[in-house]
Design an enzyme around this catalytic site. Structure first.
Site, PDB file in Angstrom:
ATOM      1  N   GLN A 276      -5.804  -2.885  19.087  1.00  0.00           N
ATOM      2  CA  GLN A 276      -4.860  -4.010  19.112  1.00  0.00           C
ATOM      3  C   GLN A 276      -4.718  -4.629  17.719  1.00  0.00           C
ATOM      4  O   GLN A 276      -3.604  -4.928  17.264  1.00  0.00           O
ATOM      5  CB  GLN A 276      -5.362  -5.049  20.111  1.00  0.00           C
ATOM      6  CG  GLN A 276      -4.685  -6.403  20.044  1.00  0.00           C
ATOM      7  CD  GLN A 276      -5.206  -7.332  21.119  1.00  0.00           C
ATOM      8  OE1 GLN A 276      -4.902  -7.150  22.286  1.00  0.00           O
ATOM      9  NE2 GLN A 276      -5.999  -8.322  20.743  1.00  0.00           N
TER      10      GLN A 276
ATOM     11  N   GLY B 145      -7.535 -16.599  27.727  1.00  0.00           N
ATOM     12  CA  GLY B 145      -8.403 -17.549  28.440  1.00  0.00           C
ATOM     13  C   GLY B 145      -9.681 -16.895  28.936  1.00  0.00           C
ATOM     14  O   GLY B 145     -10.066 -15.824  28.463  1.00  0.00           O
ATOM     15  N   ALA B 146     -10.358 -17.571  29.901  1.00  0.00           N
ATOM     16  CA  ALA B 146     -11.720 -17.178  30.314  1.00  0.00           C
ATOM     17  C   ALA B 146     -12.568 -17.050  29.054  1.00  0.00           C
ATOM     18  O   ALA B 146     -13.204 -16.022  28.801  1.00  0.00           O
ATOM     19  CB  ALA B 146     -11.710 -15.887  31.139  1.00  0.00           C
ATOM     20  N   LEU B 147     -12.563 -18.130  28.288  1.00  0.00           N
ATOM     21  CA  LEU B 147     -13.061 -18.082  26.907  1.00  0.00           C
ATOM     22  C   LEU B 147     -14.579 -17.991  26.835  1.00  0.00           C
ATOM     23  O   LEU B 147     -15.293 -18.552  27.660  1.00  0.00           O
ATOM     24  CB  LEU B 147     -12.570 -19.321  26.151  1.00  0.00           C
ATOM     25  CG  LEU B 147     -11.044 -19.464  26.098  1.00  0.00           C
ATOM     26  CD1 LEU B 147     -10.657 -20.753  25.360  1.00  0.00           C
ATOM     27  CD2 LEU B 147     -10.384 -18.263  25.438  1.00  0.00           C
ATOM     28  N   HIS B 148     -15.065 -17.282  25.811  1.00  0.00           N
ATOM     29  CA  HIS B 148     -16.492 -17.096  25.572  1.00  0.00           C
ATOM     30  C   HIS B 148     -16.754 -17.198  24.067  1.00  0.00           C
ATOM     31  O   HIS B 148     -15.829 -17.445  23.280  1.00  0.00           O
ATOM     32  CB  HIS B 148     -16.962 -15.757  26.147  1.00  0.00           C
ATOM     33  CG  HIS B 148     -16.113 -14.589  25.722  1.00  0.00           C
ATOM     34  ND1 HIS B 148     -16.009 -14.172  24.409  1.00  0.00           N
ATOM     35  CD2 HIS B 148     -15.299 -13.769  26.441  1.00  0.00           C
ATOM     36  CE1 HIS B 148     -15.196 -13.132  24.337  1.00  0.00           C
ATOM     37  NE2 HIS B 148     -14.732 -12.873  25.556  1.00  0.00           N
TER      38      HIS B 148
ATOM     39  N   GLN C  95       1.601  -6.817  29.444  1.00  0.00           N
ATOM     40  CA  GLN C  95       0.612  -5.875  28.898  1.00  0.00           C
ATOM     41  C   GLN C  95      -0.271  -5.278  29.981  1.00  0.00           C
ATOM     42  O   GLN C  95      -1.167  -4.492  29.682  1.00  0.00           O
ATOM     43  CB  GLN C  95      -0.224  -6.533  27.799  1.00  0.00           C
ATOM     44  CG  GLN C  95      -1.225  -7.550  28.284  1.00  0.00           C
ATOM     45  CD  GLN C  95      -1.867  -8.302  27.130  1.00  0.00           C
ATOM     46  OE1 GLN C  95      -1.214  -9.060  26.429  1.00  0.00           O
ATOM     47  NE2 GLN C  95      -3.157  -8.084  26.923  1.00  0.00           N
TER      48      GLN C  95
ATOM     49  N   HIS D  96     -14.380 -15.557  21.549  1.00  0.00           N
ATOM     50  CA  HIS D  96     -13.171 -16.333  21.247  1.00  0.00           C
ATOM     51  C   HIS D  96     -13.491 -17.499  20.303  1.00  0.00           C
ATOM     52  O   HIS D  96     -12.733 -17.788  19.375  1.00  0.00           O
ATOM     53  CB  HIS D  96     -12.573 -16.911  22.534  1.00  0.00           C
ATOM     54  CG  HIS D  96     -12.106 -15.892  23.524  1.00  0.00           C
ATOM     55  ND1 HIS D  96     -12.702 -15.711  24.757  1.00  0.00           N
ATOM     56  CD2 HIS D  96     -11.087 -14.992  23.474  1.00  0.00           C
ATOM     57  CE1 HIS D  96     -12.074 -14.763  25.422  1.00  0.00           C
ATOM     58  NE2 HIS D  96     -11.095 -14.297  24.668  1.00  0.00           N
TER      59      HIS D  96
ATOM     60  N   GLU E   7     -12.138  -7.837  16.248  1.00  0.00           N
ATOM     61  CA  GLU E   7     -12.324  -6.379  16.105  1.00  0.00           C
ATOM     62  C   GLU E   7     -12.739  -5.754  17.429  1.00  0.00           C
ATOM     63  O   GLU E   7     -12.696  -4.534  17.569  1.00  0.00           O
ATOM     64  CB  GLU E   7     -13.386  -6.083  15.036  1.00  0.00           C
ATOM     65  CG  GLU E   7     -12.903  -6.340  13.625  1.00  0.00           C
ATOM     66  CD  GLU E   7     -13.939  -5.958  12.579  1.00  0.00           C
ATOM     67  OE1 GLU E   7     -15.086  -5.604  12.947  1.00  0.00           O
ATOM     68  OE2 GLU E   7     -13.601  -6.035  11.385  1.00  0.00           O
TER      69      GLU E   7
END
Ligand code: AMP
Length: 281
Positions: A153, A31-34, A61, A37, A148
């Protein structure tokens, strides 16, 4: 766009779509999407007929002294933005839906998850591998899309999917940046205006290191120069700035194989990470 909070509802929707012949794409987020995302969502829409986004701030995590409690949460703006990008389903489970009382199984990927961020954030990649495995098995998508920006990850997830035969294709999307080069990140919200003015030095430094090594410079010496440049620019502690094999993330002596510069450094209370590829010799 339909929003669901239970695994059962998620699976019911996906079952209906499967019956209708749709292909399924999954884009996990916290979330806290930008715009970073949203680039993943668009990539997914081009790749599958149904795009499912997930928002879950995954407690396993985060280390005990990390920012789980204060991680930015902007759910209603996120929902509006996902709808506008054309996402079909948003899965937003609670912590107890994902980790019911008594849960204890964890997924550990091995060396790829124990270097770099794995050294500075013990247990981080075990938490990621576990939650991503769960999301992939809950949704069983054809494709899952990751950035990337979080390069280690992405490699951990690719390795894991191969190693334990999860039947999904993993897609990586290039990092989306501000015009001054700063990689978009939910944690940039922690930066003061003065710190934000320093932040472009991270991308500048790793790019300049990548260029020097591509031209035959010694990786260790160029990395040390990069660290100095970050400190001079006003960064706090540099956790690492290093050249690694692009797939195994092991240290390299030159750039004869695909190579990546990866860095993590503190700026105020924000820990920024970034990476670039080294152009082939
Ligand atoms: P997060 O919500 O930070 O866990 O990120 C969710 C997904 O978005 C991960 O696959 C990230 O790598 C990806 N992502 C985050 N920031 C960016 C960015 N600036 N460009 C591309 N992908 C990103």
């Amino acid at each position: 766009m339909v929003t669901v909070t239970s695994i059962a509802e998620l699976q019911e929707r996906i079952r209906d779509w499967r019956r209708a012949g749709d292909s399924i794409g999954l884009v996990p987020t916290m979330g806290a999407l930008h715009d970073g995302h949203f680039a993943l969502m668009r990539h997914c829409r081009a790749d599958a007929t149904r795009t499912c986004a997930t928002i879950f701030v995954n407690p396993t995590q985060f280390g005990p002294n990390e920012d789980f409690a204060s991680y930015p949460r902007t759910v209603s703006a996120d929902e509006d933005n996902l709808r506008a990008v054309g996402v079909d389903l948003l899965f937003m489970p609670s912590v107890t839906e994902m980790y019911p009382p008594g849960h204890s199984t964890r997924v550990r990927v091995g060396p790829l998850g124990e270097t770099l961020d794995g050294t500075f954030r013990p247990g981080h990649f075990e938490g990621i591998a576990t939650v991503v495995t769960k999301l992939l098995l809950q949704a069983l998508p054809d494709v899952a899309v990751f950035g990337e920006k979080d390069y280690q990850q992405l490699q951990v997830i690719k390795r894991m999917v191969r190693d334990i035969d999860i039947p999904v294709r993993i897609e990586g999307v290039p990092t989306v940046r501000e015009p001054d080069g700063v990689a978009l990140s939910s944690r940039n919200a922690y930066l003061t205006p003065a710190e934000r003015a320093v932040a472009p030095a991270l991308y500048r430094s790793i790019r300049s290191v990548a260029q020097a090594v591509a031209e035959g410079g010694n990786p260790d010496r160029e990395a040390a120069r990069g660290v100095e440049a970050l400190e001079r620019a006003g960064f706090g502690r540099v956790d690492y700035l290093t050249l690694r094999d692009a797939e195994t993330l092991q240290p390299v002596a030159d750039a004869s194989r695909p190579t990546r510069v990866l860095a993590a450094a503190w700026l105020g209370r924000a820990r920024l990470i970034d990476n670039v590829s080294v152009a082939p010799l």
